[in-house]
Design a protein around this motif. Structure first.
Motif, short mmCIF file in Angstrom:
data_model
loop_
_atom_site.label_atom_id
_atom_site.label_comp_id
_atom_site.label_asym_id
_atom_site.label_seq_id
_atom_site.Cartn_x
_atom_site.Cartn_y
_atom_site.Cartn_z
N MET A 1 1.00 -1.05 0.09
CA MET A 1 0.08 0.03 0.10
C MET A 1 0.69 1.04 -0.18
SD MET A 1 -3.34 1.05 2.30
CE MET A 1 -3.83 -0.81 2.44
N LEU A 2 1.74 1.17 0.87
CA LEU A 2 2.94 2.30 0.67
C LEU A 2 3.54 2.53 -0.95
CD1 LEU A 2 4.28 4.44 2.50
CD2 LEU A 2 5.96 3.09 2.98
N ASN A 3 3.61 1.62 -1.35
CA ASN A 3 3.89 1.64 -3.00
C ASN A 3 2.91 2.28 -3.77
OD1 ASN A 3 5.41 0.99 -5.21
ND2 ASN A 3 4.38 -0.87 -5.57
N TYR A 4 1.67 1.91 -3.52
CA TYR A 4 0.94 2.72 -4.12
C TYR A 4 0.78 4.34 -4.02
CZ TYR A 4 -1.87 -1.27 -5.47
OH TYR A 4 -2.11 -2.72 -6.02
N ALA A 5 0.99 4.62 -2.52
CA ALA A 5 1.22 6.10 -2.29
C ALA A 5 2.22 6.78 -2.89
CB ALA A 5 1.51 6.30 -0.85
N ALA A 6 3.58 5.93 -3.10
CA ALA A 6 4.69 6.56 -3.60
C ALA A 6 4.30 6.82 -5.31
CB ALA A 6 5.98 5.50 -3.47
N VAL A 7 3.68 5.78 -5.73
CA VAL A 7 3.28 5.80 -7.23
C VAL A 7 2.51 7.15 -7.55
CG1 VAL A 7 2.18 4.79 -9.02
CG2 VAL A 7 3.74 3.48 -7.51
N PHE A 8 1.54 7.29 -6.72
CA PHE A 8 0.84 8.42 -6.91
C PHE A 8 1.54 9.72 -6.69
CE2 PHE A 8 -3.01 5.56 -6.49
CZ PHE A 8 -3.62 6.13 -7.56
N PHE A 9 2.38 9.73 -5.62
CA PHE A 9 3.21 10.89 -5.35
C PHE A 9 4.04 11.38 -6.62
CE2 PHE A 9 7.37 12.84 -3.87
CZ PHE A 9 6.87 13.98 -3.14
N VAL A 10 4.99 10.34 -7.09
CA VAL A 10 5.69 10.50 -8.51
C VAL A 10 4.50 10.89 -9.58
CG1 VAL A 10 6.89 9.30 -10.36
CG2 VAL A 10 7.26 8.80 -7.94
#
Length: 54
Positions: A1-10
């Motif tokens: 889920m933290l991966n999704y947050a990082a993807v949306f941040f990028v």
């Protein structure tokens, strides 16, 4: 889920560079929500793990 947050941040950073403010704001909002959900789930699992050991 933290991966999704990082993807949306990028995605938000890339959209901000190109000037798509609406897309950037949406991606930042999603990233914030996912980050806070991750933090809450982490805290719950940490407390559960500490209680289970005792």
């Amino acid at each position: 889920m933290l991966n999704y947050a990082a993807v949306f941040f990028v995605i938000a950073l890339i959209a901000a560079v190109f000037g798509f403010t609406g897309i950037a704001a949406g991606a930042v909002g999603i990233a914030k929500v996912l980050f806070f959900v991750f933090v809450v789930l982490f805290a719950i699992s940490l407390i559960y793990g500490l209680l289970r050991r005792a």
